[in-house]
Design a protein around this motif. Structure first.
Motif, PDB file in Angstrom:
ATOM      1  N   LEU A 190       0.746  -1.283   0.273  1.00  0.00           N
ATOM      2  CA  LEU A 190       0.206  -0.026   0.241  1.00  0.00           C
ATOM      3  C   LEU A 190       0.708   1.573  -0.088  1.00  0.00           C
ATOM      4  N   GLY A 191       2.268   1.286   0.020  1.00  0.00           N
ATOM      5  CA  GLY A 191       2.792   2.015   0.031  1.00  0.00           C
ATOM      6  C   GLY A 191       3.132   3.262   1.829  1.00  0.00           C
ATOM      7  N   ALA A 192       2.934   2.120   2.455  1.00  0.00           N
ATOM      8  CA  ALA A 192       3.321   2.614   4.175  1.00  0.00           C
ATOM      9  C   ALA A 192       5.215   1.971   4.324  1.00  0.00           C
ATOM     10  N   GLU A 193       5.170   3.017   4.965  1.00  0.00           N
ATOM     11  CA  GLU A 193       6.384   2.924   5.445  1.00  0.00           C
ATOM     12  C   GLU A 193       7.090   2.586   6.941  1.00  0.00           C
ATOM     13  N   VAL A 194       7.491   1.031   6.292  1.00  0.00           N
ATOM     14  CA  VAL A 194       7.588   0.036   7.004  1.00  0.00           C
ATOM     15  C   VAL A 194       8.867  -0.137   8.019  1.00  0.00           C
ATOM     16  N   THR A 195       8.285  -1.107   9.544  1.00  0.00           N
ATOM     17  CA  THR A 195       9.750  -1.598  10.377  1.00  0.00           C
ATOM     18  C   THR A 195       8.738  -2.389  11.314  1.00  0.00           C
ATOM     19  N   ILE A 196       9.834  -3.933  10.677  1.00  0.00           N
ATOM     20  CA  ILE A 196       9.864  -4.944  11.127  1.00  0.00           C
ATOM     21  C   ILE A 196      10.583  -5.499  12.831  1.00  0.00           C
ATOM     22  N   ILE A 197      10.236  -5.926  13.589  1.00  0.00           N
ATOM     23  CA  ILE A 197      10.983  -5.853  15.270  1.00  0.00           C
ATOM     24  C   ILE A 197      11.172  -6.982  14.848  1.00  0.00           C
ATOM     25  N   GLU A 212      14.514  -6.520   0.322  1.00  0.00           N
ATOM     26  CA  GLU A 212      14.926  -5.505  -0.610  1.00  0.00           C
ATOM     27  C   GLU A 212      14.869  -4.187  -0.936  1.00  0.00           C
ATOM     28  N   GLY A 213      14.405  -3.849   0.484  1.00  0.00           N
ATOM     29  CA  GLY A 213      14.622  -2.414   1.510  1.00  0.00           C
ATOM     30  C   GLY A 213      13.494  -1.886   1.352  1.00  0.00           C
ATOM     31  N   ARG A 214      12.565  -1.906   1.221  1.00  0.00           N
ATOM     32  CA  ARG A 214      10.844  -2.219   1.017  1.00  0.00           C
ATOM     33  C   ARG A 214      10.503  -1.561   2.718  1.00  0.00           C
ATOM     34  N   ALA A 215      11.412  -2.648   3.381  1.00  0.00           N
ATOM     35  CA  ALA A 215      10.944  -2.430   5.298  1.00  0.00           C
ATOM     36  C   ALA A 215      12.032  -2.436   6.024  1.00  0.00           C
ATOM     37  N   ARG A 216      12.100  -1.925   6.643  1.00  0.00           N
ATOM     38  CA  ARG A 216      12.903  -2.216   7.840  1.00  0.00           C
ATOM     39  C   ARG A 216      13.510  -2.755   8.792  1.00  0.00           C
ATOM     40  N   THR A 217      14.191  -3.472   8.961  1.00  0.00           N
ATOM     41  CA  THR A 217      14.326  -4.856  10.342  1.00  0.00           C
ATOM     42  C   THR A 217      14.875  -4.148  11.670  1.00  0.00           C
ATOM     43  N   ARG A 218      14.347  -4.367  12.202  1.00  0.00           N
ATOM     44  CA  ARG A 218      15.310  -3.751  13.683  1.00  0.00           C
ATOM     45  C   ARG A 218      15.140  -5.296  14.601  1.00  0.00           C
ATOM     46  N   PHE A 219      16.326  -5.778  15.757  1.00  0.00           N
ATOM     47  CA  PHE A 219      16.571  -6.000  16.290  1.00  0.00           C
ATOM     48  C   PHE A 219      15.406  -5.646  17.818  1.00  0.00           C
ATOM     49  N   SER A 220      14.501  -6.564  17.787  1.00  0.00           N
ATOM     50  CA  SER A 220      13.772  -6.205  19.641  1.00  0.00           C
ATOM     51  C   SER A 220      15.126  -5.748  20.496  1.00  0.00           C
TER      52      SER A 220
END
Ligand SMILES: NC(=O)C1=CN([C@@H]2O[C@H](COP(=O)(O)OP(=O)(O)OC[C@H]3O[C@@H](n4cnc5c(N)ncnc54)[C@H](O)[C@@H]3O)[C@@H](O)[C@H]2O)C=CC1
Ligand SMILES: CC(=O)C(=O)O
Ligand SMILES: [Mg+2]
Length: 370
Positions: A190-197, A212-220
């Motif tokens: 949908l075009g949101a700015e997404v971060t997955i923890i 491939e860069g379309r969502a950011r990842t972060r350690f919890s």
């Protein structure tokens, strides 16, 4: 074996334990399947659709429970259902026992053998009978968030994808398993700015490659969860410690630092929820507000799209259900993955994480089955 399918009775639960196609498979394998009248109505399957494939229609749930050696359902049994279960009867369904002491006591008292879809495992470390509904719930979570974000629904009045020249919603997904991945896919689409923890670095690596860069990842960590939750318009709760109560990662004290009218979608609510302020809601009244934050905590999200969900669920449960019908409890003893699904047997709790969460004694299967 005599297999019974009662109609689901949870509010706005339209799925069915066995579709006509699945009943055909059981009948072909030599089993008798008894279905409560109208059990398939939510997916448009009539009593005749079940009769044509060899099923027998019974007029009440009581008759189905009384005449079946195994009950196949979707949702955890409700009080009027668990009091109809008995010793030597197998119950094959979602249970989510950890946050539900009343159901746990009801099942223990019944003496039945209860196998929880959500703790059955596969050889790759996955949860094959939870996964299809997690796929559905993850995708629905973004639809739910989009609705709740509307100003008329109490939300911030934000369109998830924004429009050219206006920034989109910022979405934090806590837990990057099946629910989290499917929620992130929808949100990214949908075009949101997404971060997955997530707390698994291995999983974060996989997600990094997938998106491939379309969502950011972060350690919890406490820090990363706080930072992402405070900056988010939408937070999706998608963590799981199999069989156990969900860890409370978002405390009530954090809500006042969030964006006003932001939305929390706690998909993990069926395991007790990962936000301190979550309590289960229904499709009839899905949201409520705490400290200016909109909460969506429907415990049976896939029930809203029963055609997709019943088909997906039956695809996954069929081989396990057939093994149980063919071999009875021996199937549990022989198959380590089905064995992982055993939560209750003859008055004993046989799933350690659930027993721990409930503060009740745990019996290893060898003890319970002796
Ligand atoms: N409300 C509903 O209608 C539905 C709810 N669910 C629930 O959604 C939840 C998630 O299910 P799945 O995605 O299938 O599980 P999963 O096992 O695929 O993923 C869970 C993820 O949470 C991560 N995790 C665990 N503790 C964490 C922590 N402290 N911080 C960050 N990440 C953490 C794990 O590493 C894992 O990647 C479960 O409680 C499941 O029962 C699933 C389907 C429908
Ligand atoms: C997994 C679950 O609780 C559901 O599909 O309703
Ligand atoms: Mg539930």
């Amino acid at each position: 074996m005599k297999v019974g399918v009662p109609k689901e009775i949870k509010v706005h639960e339209y799925r069915v334990g066995l579709t006509p196609g699945a009943v055909r498979e059981y009948v072909a394998a030599g089993h008798r399947v008894m279905i409560e009248t109208n059990a398939g109505a939510g997916i448009g399957a009539t009593d005749d659709d079940y009769r044509i494939v060899g099923g027998t229609i019974l007029t009440s749930a009581a008759e189905v429970f009384a005449s079946s050696e195994m009950i196949v359902k979707v949702k955890e049994p409700q009080p009027s259902e668990w009091c109809q279960l008995r010793e030597n009867q197998i119950l094959f369904t979602y249970l989510h026992l950890a946050p539900d002491p009343d159901q746990a006591k009801g099942l223990l008292k019944s003496g039945c053998t209860a196998i929880a879809y959500e703790t059955v495992t596969d050889p790759h470390g996955g949860l094959p009978l939870l996964a299809p509904m997690s796929e559905v719930a993850g995708r629905l979570a973004i639809e739910a968030a989009g609705s709740a974000l509307k100003r008329s629904a109490g939300g911030r009045g934000l369109l998830i994808g924004g429009v050219p020249g206006v920034q989109p919603a910022r979405i934090a997904v806590i837990g990057g398993g099946v629910v989290g991945t499917h929620a992130a896919r929808m949100a990214v689409g949908l075009g949101a700015e997404v971060t997955i923890i997530d707390r698994s670095i291995v999983r974060l690596r996989e997600l990094d490659e997938l998106f491939e860069g379309r969502a950011r990842t972060r350690f919890s960590t406490i820090d990363s969860v706080e930072e992402e939750v405070f900056a988010a318009d939408v937070v999706i709760g998608a963590v799981l410690v199999p069989g156990a109560s969900a860890p409370k990662l978002v405390r009530r004290s954090m809500l006042s630092s969030m964006r006003k009218r932001a939305v929390l979608v706690d998909v993990a609510i069926d395991q007790g929820g990962c936000f301190e302020t979550s309590h289960p809601t229904t499709h009839a009244d899905p949201t409520y507000e705490v400290d200016g934050i909109i909460h969506y905590c429907v415990a049976n999200m896939p029930g809203a799209v029963p055609l997709t969900s019943s088909q997906a669920l039956n695809n996954a449960t069929l081989p396990f259900g057939l093994a149980l019908a063919n071999k009875g409890f021996t199937a549990v003893l022989e198959n380590p993955h089905l064995r992982a699904g055993l939560n209750v047997h003859r008055g004993r709790l046989t799933y350690e994480a659930a027993a721990e969460s409930l503060g009740l004694p745990f019996s290893p299967i060898e003890q319970a089955a002796a």
